[in-house]
Write a protein that holds these residues in place. Structure first.
Motif, mmCIF file in Angstrom:
data_model
loop_
_atom_site.group_PDB
_atom_site.id
_atom_site.type_symbol
_atom_site.label_atom_id
_atom_site.label_comp_id
_atom_site.label_asym_id
_atom_site.label_seq_id
_atom_site.Cartn_x
_atom_site.Cartn_y
_atom_site.Cartn_z
ATOM 1 N N TYR A 9 0.821 -1.206 0.000
ATOM 2 C CA TYR A 9 0.000 0.000 0.000
ATOM 3 C C TYR A 9 0.860 1.263 0.000
ATOM 4 C CZ TYR A 9 0.964 -0.165 5.022
ATOM 5 O OH TYR A 9 1.589 -0.218 6.241
ATOM 6 N N TRP A 10 0.223 2.383 -0.369
ATOM 7 C CA TRP A 10 0.895 3.680 -0.351
ATOM 8 C C TRP A 10 1.178 4.052 1.096
ATOM 9 C CZ3 TRP A 10 3.000 5.363 -4.551
ATOM 10 C CH2 TRP A 10 2.439 5.030 -5.774
ATOM 11 N N MET A 11 2.354 4.619 1.314
ATOM 12 C CA MET A 11 2.767 5.020 2.661
ATOM 13 C C MET A 11 2.136 6.357 3.007
ATOM 14 S SD MET A 11 6.691 5.133 3.904
ATOM 15 C CE MET A 11 7.158 5.517 5.550
ATOM 16 N N HIS A 12 1.410 6.419 4.104
ATOM 17 C CA HIS A 12 0.739 7.651 4.504
ATOM 18 C C HIS A 12 1.754 8.726 4.889
ATOM 19 C CE1 HIS A 12 1.398 5.441 8.243
ATOM 20 N NE2 HIS A 12 1.458 6.608 8.837
ATOM 21 N N GLU A 17 4.908 11.279 0.119
ATOM 22 C CA GLU A 17 4.489 11.320 -1.278
ATOM 23 C C GLU A 17 5.251 10.318 -2.153
ATOM 24 O OE1 GLU A 17 4.386 14.824 -4.562
ATOM 25 O OE2 GLU A 17 3.791 15.360 -2.527
ATOM 26 N N ASN A 18 4.530 9.665 -3.064
ATOM 27 C CA ASN A 18 5.106 8.733 -4.046
ATOM 28 C C ASN A 18 5.948 7.618 -3.422
ATOM 29 O OD1 ASN A 18 3.972 10.204 -6.218
ATOM 30 N ND2 ASN A 18 5.649 11.668 -6.071
ATOM 31 N N THR A 19 5.505 7.115 -2.289
ATOM 32 C CA THR A 19 6.238 6.070 -1.569
ATOM 33 C C THR A 19 5.257 4.975 -1.167
ATOM 34 O OG1 THR A 19 7.743 7.736 -0.690
ATOM 35 C CG2 THR A 19 7.714 5.623 0.444
ATOM 36 N N PHE A 20 5.661 3.718 -1.300
ATOM 37 C CA PHE A 20 4.785 2.662 -0.819
ATOM 38 C C PHE A 20 5.551 1.572 -0.081
ATOM 39 C CE2 PHE A 20 5.598 1.609 -5.263
ATOM 40 C CZ PHE A 20 5.818 0.254 -5.272
ATOM 41 N N HIS A 21 4.782 0.798 0.698
ATOM 42 C CA HIS A 21 5.277 -0.282 1.549
ATOM 43 C C HIS A 21 4.851 -1.621 0.987
ATOM 44 C CE1 HIS A 21 5.569 1.862 5.703
ATOM 45 N NE2 HIS A 21 6.767 1.522 5.283
ATOM 46 N N LYS A 30 10.642 4.184 -2.943
ATOM 47 C CA LYS A 30 10.506 5.581 -3.358
ATOM 48 C C LYS A 30 11.324 5.711 -4.631
ATOM 49 C CE LYS A 30 10.690 10.165 -1.474
ATOM 50 N NZ LYS A 30 9.688 10.705 -0.604
ATOM 51 N N GLU A 31 10.830 6.441 -5.583
ATOM 52 C CA GLU A 31 11.490 6.556 -6.895
ATOM 53 C C GLU A 31 12.981 6.889 -6.763
ATOM 54 O OE1 GLU A 31 11.714 6.153 -10.910
ATOM 55 O OE2 GLU A 31 9.932 5.790 -9.715
#
Length: 71
Positions: free
Chosen positions: A36-39, A42-46, A61-62
């Motif tokens: 899921y997207w990391m709360h 921005e533009n980071t997920f777990h 993260k990009e």
């Protein structure tokens, strides 16, 4: 004295989330339990992989792609 008796998860930064998930599931037999997207970031997920009673979490993260290229 306070003594830890468990671990919820360990987080590892990665520039290749797909590769990490494939390795940990196909080679180590771990199960993907969440992606899921990391709360708040921005533009980071777990991505969480089950490891017994604990988990390994990958943080993508990009900008992390540069980390893997330099290794």
């Amino acid at each position: 004295m306070l003594q830890p008796n468990g671990l919820h998860h360990v987080a590892i930064s990665t520039g290749d989330m797909k590769g990490q998930i494939e390795y940990f599931s196909e080679v180590l037999g771990m199960e993907l339990i969440a992606l899921y997207w990391m709360h708040g970031v921005e533009n980071t997920f777990h991505g969480f992989m089950k490891m017994g009673e604990a988990a390994v979490a990958f943080v993508f993260k990009e900008e992390n792609k540069d980390i893997d290229r330099k290794s």
